[in-house]
Design an enzyme around this catalytic site. Sequence first.
Site, short mmCIF file in Angstrom:
data_model
loop_
_atom_site.label_atom_id
_atom_site.label_comp_id
_atom_site.label_asym_id
_atom_site.label_seq_id
_atom_site.Cartn_x
_atom_site.Cartn_y
_atom_site.Cartn_z
N GLU A 71 19.20 7.54 -47.26
CA GLU A 71 19.33 8.73 -48.09
C GLU A 71 18.20 9.72 -47.82
O GLU A 71 18.44 10.93 -47.70
CB GLU A 71 19.32 8.33 -49.58
N CYS A 97 18.14 2.81 -53.90
CA CYS A 97 17.12 1.98 -54.53
C CYS A 97 16.40 2.74 -55.64
O CYS A 97 16.35 3.97 -55.64
CB CYS A 97 16.11 1.49 -53.49
N CYS A 106 15.00 6.09 -53.53
CA CYS A 106 16.02 7.02 -53.06
C CYS A 106 16.78 7.66 -54.21
O CYS A 106 17.24 8.79 -54.11
CB CYS A 106 16.99 6.30 -52.13
N ALA A 174 26.26 -27.23 -31.25
CA ALA A 174 27.02 -27.16 -30.01
C ALA A 174 27.43 -28.59 -29.66
O ALA A 174 26.59 -29.41 -29.28
CB ALA A 174 26.16 -26.55 -28.89
N ALA A 182 24.78 -35.05 -27.59
CA ALA A 182 24.16 -35.63 -26.39
C ALA A 182 24.92 -36.89 -26.02
O ALA A 182 25.53 -37.54 -26.89
CB ALA A 182 22.68 -35.95 -26.63
N ALA A 184 25.15 -40.86 -24.32
CA ALA A 184 24.42 -42.08 -24.65
C ALA A 184 23.07 -42.14 -23.96
O ALA A 184 22.12 -42.75 -24.48
CB ALA A 184 25.26 -43.30 -24.29
N SER A 188 22.12 -33.62 -22.48
CA SER A 188 22.84 -32.67 -23.33
C SER A 188 23.04 -31.31 -22.68
O SER A 188 23.68 -30.44 -23.26
CB SER A 188 22.07 -32.48 -24.64
N TRP A 190 24.72 -29.16 -19.77
CA TRP A 190 25.07 -28.32 -20.90
C TRP A 190 26.41 -28.78 -21.44
O TRP A 190 27.35 -28.97 -20.68
CB TRP A 190 25.15 -26.85 -20.50
N LEU A 224 13.10 -20.91 -26.98
CA LEU A 224 13.57 -20.22 -28.18
C LEU A 224 13.44 -18.71 -28.07
O LEU A 224 13.04 -18.03 -29.01
CB LEU A 224 12.83 -20.72 -29.44
#
Length: 366
Positions: A71, A97, A106, A174, A182, A184, A188, A190, A224
């Site tokens: 705004e 707000c 605002c 995943a 994973a 045994a 893991s 992919w 990451l």
Amino acid sequence: MTDHPAAAAPRAVASVDDAMAHAVELATRGPSWGPNPRVGCVLLAPSAAGAPERTVLAEGWHRGAGTPHAEAAALAAAREAGVDVRGATAVVTLEPCNHTGRTGPCAVALEQAGVAEVVYAVADPNPVAAGGAEHLASRGVRTELRPTSAATELTHAWATAAAAGRPYVILKTATTLDGRVAAADGSSRWITGPEARTHAHEVRATVDAIAVGTGTVAADDPALTARRPGGGLAAHQPLRVVVGRRDVPPAARLRTEEGGALVHLATHDVTEVLAALAAREVRTLLVEGGPRLATAFLDAGVVDELHAYVAPVLLGAGRGAVGDLGVTTLADAPRWRTHDVRRLGDDVLLTARTHPSPSRPTAQEA
């Protein structure tokens, strides 16, 4: 670049609803991360003798914490262009707000500018900033709550976090078709294909923080980071959060590779984790594992959204995505509502939410 966008060139719009749709589009230009929601605002000229078409006077959107709200940005653009907004209608995706934080309220700015009407799509759930519509109405400004699914979806994660007083938690898994993360032997990489992994990086680039446990750090040594399809770092890098009492090794990629700041929370208490991240103004948290951390968040009942990447692979044995949740009968199993299903190469992504999606009808509504 200035702190606010230039005023829009005057143009006719068919209705306030069309202006709201444009305000949503403006809002998407702002960052999805950070403590503030994405908000767009369109200022419409007063209706000429009841004519259905209105003229856009100015527009704005929020560019992130510390910059003018949508705004204020629209009002500044109007001033810069010498446009008179007295008697105008402000069409905003979120209730203005009524709070002074990094910027002023605002609701007060709109009132003092002489805006005659405010139409907003989502009521502000934040108890600190709410009350803008009430303030405006008390000053003679007409207000109307006109919900739209697009605006509600835009603020879904932020609004949920604001109402709960903690980060919005997305749990990513995943797995194979039989729920394994994973084999045994522990391998893991992919399980899912490149399209699914690219999408996962796109999600990383939209959140405030990513969390893994110390077991995952020891087993997988993840970086990451959020990466582009070509491998380079995305513009936004979320906080890299490690949960658990074991130290992060000095040679870990989390310490040696460029990316978001590293935050080590030496606890197994999910409540402590969320409180610590909320204190850092984290609004969206992506929990990536491993199974022990996923189980802890599920057991605490704080997972708001599931991202389940499923590959057409069968292992028959190996580590499961989650541990024991204490469920002994199907009736007690936690359930989410499907929000979206999409194909990513040979894999499938199921997105589910704790609460009904604002952009999908429930069975009763359909």
